[in-house]
Design an enzyme around this catalytic site. Structure first.
Site, PDB file in Angstrom:
ATOM      1  N   ASP A  58      -0.962  11.916   3.775  1.00  0.00           N
ATOM      2  CA  ASP A  58      -1.956  11.272   3.053  1.00  0.00           C
ATOM      3  C   ASP A  58      -1.124  10.533   1.726  1.00  0.00           C
ATOM      4  O   ASP A  58      -0.454  10.866   1.200  1.00  0.00           O
ATOM      5  CB  ASP A  58      -3.046  12.280   2.536  1.00  0.00           C
ATOM      6  CG  ASP A  58      -3.931  11.458   1.844  1.00  0.00           C
ATOM      7  OD1 ASP A  58      -4.524  10.492   2.276  1.00  0.00           O
ATOM      8  OD2 ASP A  58      -4.560  11.934   0.755  1.00  0.00           O
ATOM      9  N   THR A  91      -5.800   4.454   1.703  1.00  0.00           N
ATOM     10  CA  THR A  91      -5.200   4.653   0.484  1.00  0.00           C
ATOM     11  C   THR A  91      -3.612   4.128   0.668  1.00  0.00           C
ATOM     12  O   THR A  91      -3.117   3.031  -0.151  1.00  0.00           O
ATOM     13  CB  THR A  91      -5.086   5.982  -0.175  1.00  0.00           C
ATOM     14  OG1 THR A  91      -4.588   7.014   0.938  1.00  0.00           O
ATOM     15  CG2 THR A  91      -6.233   6.378  -0.613  1.00  0.00           C
ATOM     16  N   THR A  92      -3.210   4.336   1.700  1.00  0.00           N
ATOM     17  CA  THR A  92      -1.816   3.970   2.192  1.00  0.00           C
ATOM     18  C   THR A  92      -1.870   2.419   2.424  1.00  0.00           C
ATOM     19  O   THR A  92      -0.999   1.620   1.830  1.00  0.00           O
ATOM     20  CB  THR A  92      -1.308   4.738   3.558  1.00  0.00           C
ATOM     21  OG1 THR A  92      -1.482   5.986   3.158  1.00  0.00           O
ATOM     22  CG2 THR A  92       0.197   4.364   3.664  1.00  0.00           C
ATOM     23  N   ASP A 379     -11.723  14.315   3.010  1.00  0.00           N
ATOM     24  CA  ASP A 379     -11.369  12.898   3.636  1.00  0.00           C
ATOM     25  C   ASP A 379     -12.570  12.370   4.494  1.00  0.00           C
ATOM     26  O   ASP A 379     -13.172  11.201   4.288  1.00  0.00           O
ATOM     27  CB  ASP A 379     -10.170  12.755   4.394  1.00  0.00           C
ATOM     28  CG  ASP A 379      -9.077  12.777   3.319  1.00  0.00           C
ATOM     29  OD1 ASP A 379      -9.069  12.998   2.352  1.00  0.00           O
ATOM     30  OD2 ASP A 379      -7.963  12.766   4.179  1.00  0.00           O
TER      31      ASP A 379
HETATM   32  P1  ADP Z   1      -4.678   5.026   5.213  1.00  0.00           P
HETATM   33  O1  ADP Z   1      -4.170   5.928   4.182  1.00  0.00           O
HETATM   34  O2  ADP Z   1      -4.425   3.551   4.672  1.00  0.00           O
HETATM   35  O3  ADP Z   1      -6.106   5.303   5.455  1.00  0.00           O
HETATM   36  P2  ADP Z   1      -3.925   6.157   7.658  1.00  0.00           P
HETATM   37  O4  ADP Z   1      -2.669   6.715   7.822  1.00  0.00           O
HETATM   38  O5  ADP Z   1      -5.191   6.905   7.563  1.00  0.00           O
HETATM   39  O6  ADP Z   1      -3.957   5.064   6.290  1.00  0.00           O
HETATM   40  O7  ADP Z   1      -3.963   5.029   8.791  1.00  0.00           O
HETATM   41  C1  ADP Z   1      -5.256   3.858   8.606  1.00  0.00           C
HETATM   42  C2  ADP Z   1      -4.865   2.965   9.910  1.00  0.00           C
HETATM   43  O8  ADP Z   1      -4.727   3.412  11.219  1.00  0.00           O
HETATM   44  C3  ADP Z   1      -6.125   1.975  10.050  1.00  0.00           C
HETATM   45  O9  ADP Z   1      -5.634   0.732   9.931  1.00  0.00           O
HETATM   46  C4  ADP Z   1      -6.537   2.147  11.407  1.00  0.00           C
HETATM   47  O10 ADP Z   1      -7.367   1.301  11.982  1.00  0.00           O
HETATM   48  C5  ADP Z   1      -5.283   2.745  12.073  1.00  0.00           C
HETATM   49  N1  ADP Z   1      -5.478   3.481  13.363  1.00  0.00           N
HETATM   50  C6  ADP Z   1      -6.276   4.468  13.510  1.00  0.00           C
HETATM   51  N2  ADP Z   1      -6.248   4.836  14.836  1.00  0.00           N
HETATM   52  C7  ADP Z   1      -5.338   4.018  15.324  1.00  0.00           C
HETATM   53  C8  ADP Z   1      -5.242   3.795  16.726  1.00  0.00           C
HETATM   54  N3  ADP Z   1      -5.886   4.648  17.854  1.00  0.00           N
HETATM   55  N4  ADP Z   1      -4.624   2.700  17.153  1.00  0.00           N
HETATM   56  C9  ADP Z   1      -4.212   1.916  16.303  1.00  0.00           C
HETATM   57  N5  ADP Z   1      -4.320   2.100  14.921  1.00  0.00           N
HETATM   58  C10 ADP Z   1      -5.265   3.103  14.597  1.00  0.00           C
END
Ligand code: ADP
Ligand code: MG
Length: 522
Positions: A58, A91-92, A379
């Site tokens: 996270d 957040t990332t 979350d």
């Molecule tokens: P954040 O802290 O920004 O939420 P995450 O590590 O949770 O970061 O990543 C979120 C990103 O991952 C989003 O842009 C989401 O669309 C993308 N994502 C989630 N599942 C998939 C997938 N199967 N394929 C591609 N991107 C994905």
């Protein structure tokens, strides 16, 4: 007196120099969490001063735990923390977006564009996005909500954990929906039990406390009862060490005790006259009182935490009282049921009121696992809350960012001034999400971005994004990689605000010494 003397102990950097250093700081910060983005993102091992460890994926947890000293980096962390508070996810993305916007802004500054013009262009781009973003949404249904909840947990655990957490979060969310169809997340309590598997976790309507009624002879279950919540106890006060008691005649201490007992029993009488069926005290309950309560068929619980009293008070519409004798009818709440039941081999108190309330019982084999699952629930509940609040979803896998970037490029062409360049730079910045997702999935970032753009154009659909599970460019709504509108919108707004505030700084005054700034290498 000249500047030199006033600022004797201060290091100063101005204009371009200041901006360059600030941009470097933001890029270094994003560099630290870049590799965690998306389902293929890796974890970070955090070790604090005391040697305690935490493995997390996270972004905001990493940044808040790391001791970042650079004030500009702290501004970016602030945007990420705000994102965590408002949207619970993204957040990332917020940090990566703002560092990319600043990197692109810096390139324009090098070409001679003034930061104030860039800031203005960024603001125009933000406004355009706010007015356009809703067009890319799809209204969610039960199945898509579940998919979105699972997507929000991407990279945070194995498949069946994500299934369990998202299913239970959606149910718990429904239990705490108020009349205006708003999910009241604060009414969800999370308790944990070790020694079992995550899939055994459950959600219970009502509040569950690991408590037993103080006497087994008290009723096990009360239906449609009246409940009083006491911010204190029904017990004799123990003498404090600095208290003085003048004993003038024999037996006075005994009399004092008798009087105290009488007073306590008067309190019980008062409770009975109010028709109370259930008593919950923050502190203890004496044996005499217990016996009296048992005889009167009242169910009682002691040492209930204040936070639990607060939850019960919301759910049963009871006011927490300090002084029992002055309690009136309107302080008394009503509960639909108050029952002692075995859950996971332990006695629990389950209380349901007319106001909503739910408890998630998180199970797992070890304390560490339970802790990680609890964070997943936290979350996931944030994301579920967003969806129940606003059911519009955006395609994930970078699709919505690419679509917005394409829209901004078309918009930029209509702007005659230099702001045109800033809007285009903003559009480039949005594309960073697809690039980093691809990078973390072991794909070529540029090729992946270009394929998404080409597919969106050829199919004339903004739903095409990068599916990291097979590396294909796909319709993300059909394959269920979706995210709530509020999360993406807030990530873009937060990143823009942080970038604009950093662009506006043209003078940095460091007291005493300069904090180390990493080199701009990327
Ligand atoms: P954040 O802290 O920004 O939420 P995450 O590590 O949770 O970061 O990543 C979120 C990103 O991952 C989003 O842009 C989401 O669309 C993308 N994502 C989630 N599942 C998939 C997938 N199967 N394929 C591609 N991107 C994905
Ligand atoms: Mg996320």
């Amino acid at each position: 007196m000249g500047d030199g003397e006033i600022l004797k102990d201060t290091t100063r950097s101005t204009g371009r120099d200041a901006l360059k250093k600030n941009v470097q700081a933001a890029i270094a910060l994003a560099g630290a969490i870049r590799s965690t983005l998306g389902p293929k993102g890796l974890d970070k091992l955090l070790i604090d001063d005391d040697g305690r460890t935490l493995v997390t994926n996270d972004g905001v947890t990493v940044l808040e735990t790391a001791k970042v000293e650079h004030p500009v980096a702290k501004m970016v962390i602030g945007a990420s923390s705000l994102q965590d508070k408002i949207a619970k996810d993204g957040t990332t993305s917020t940090v990566i977006l703002s560092s990319e916007m600043l990197r692109n802004a810096w390139e324009l500054v090098v070409q001679g564009i003034h930061p104030a013009v860039i800031a203005r262009g960024f603001r125009m781009a933000e406004q355009k996005i706010i007015s356009e973003i809703e067009k890319y949404t799809t209204v969610g249904n039960e199945e898509l909500f579940k998919q979105a909840a699972i997507s929000a947990l991407s990279g945070k655990g194995h498949e069946s954990l994500k299934q369990t957490v998202s299913e239970l979060s959606l149910i718990a969310g429904k239990y705490v929906m108020n009349k205006n169809r708003k999910m009241e997340k604060e009414k969800i309590k999370i308790i944990s039990q070790t020694g079992s598997v995550v899939e055994d976790s459950e959600v219970v309507q009502g509040l569950v406390l690991a408590k037993k009624r103080i006497d087994l002879k008290m009723p096990k279950e009360i239906k449609d009862g009246k409940i009083i919540l006491i911010d204190g106890g029904l017990e004799r006060r123990s003498f404090s060490s600095d208290m003085k008691l003048n004993v003038t005649s024999p037996g006075i201490l005994e009399q004092f005790r008798m009087k105290e007992r009488e007073m306590l029993l008067t309190q019980v009488e008062h409770l009975k006259s109010l028709g109370v069926d259930v008593v919950a005290c923050k502190e203890g309950i004496d044996d005499d009182v217990k016996n009296d309560l048992t005889k009167s068929g009242i169910q009682a619980f002691r040492r209930v935490a204040k936070s639990d009293l607060d939850l019960i008070s919301m759910s049963c519409d009871a006011t927490i009282v300090n002084d029992v004798l002055s309690a009136k009818k309107d302080s008394i709440g009503t509960c639909k049921s108050s029952v002692n039941e075995m859950l996971g081999g332990l006695e629990h108190w389950i209380i349901t009121g007319n106001g909503c309330g739910a408890t998630i019982i998180v199970r797992g084999s070890t304390v560490d696992i339970v802790g990680e699952v609890e964070r997943c629930f936290d979350d996931c509940l944030g994301v579920v809350g967003q969806m129940y609040d606003d059911d519009r979803l955006l395609p994930g896998g970078g699709a919505s960012y690419v679509a917005l970037a394409r829209c901004l490029r078309r918009y930029a062409e209509t702007i005659p001034g230099r702001e045109q360049l800033a809007v285009a730079a903003f559009a480039d910045g949005l594309e960073v999400i697809v690039r980093v997702l691809a990078e973390n999935g072991g794909l070529d970032p540029i090729e992946s971005l270009l394929s998404v753009v080409a597919k969106q154009t050829s199919e004339n659909s903004h739903n095409y994004g990068l599916n990291l599970f097979n590396g294909e460019v796909e319709d993300m709504v059909s394959n269920g990689v979706v995210e709530p509108l509020g999360i993406v919108r807030q990530a873009i707004i937060g990143a823009t605000e942080a970038s604009i505030s950093i662009l506006r700084i043209d003078d940095v005054l460091w007291a005493k010494q300069e904090v180390e700034i990493p080199e701009l290498t990327e």
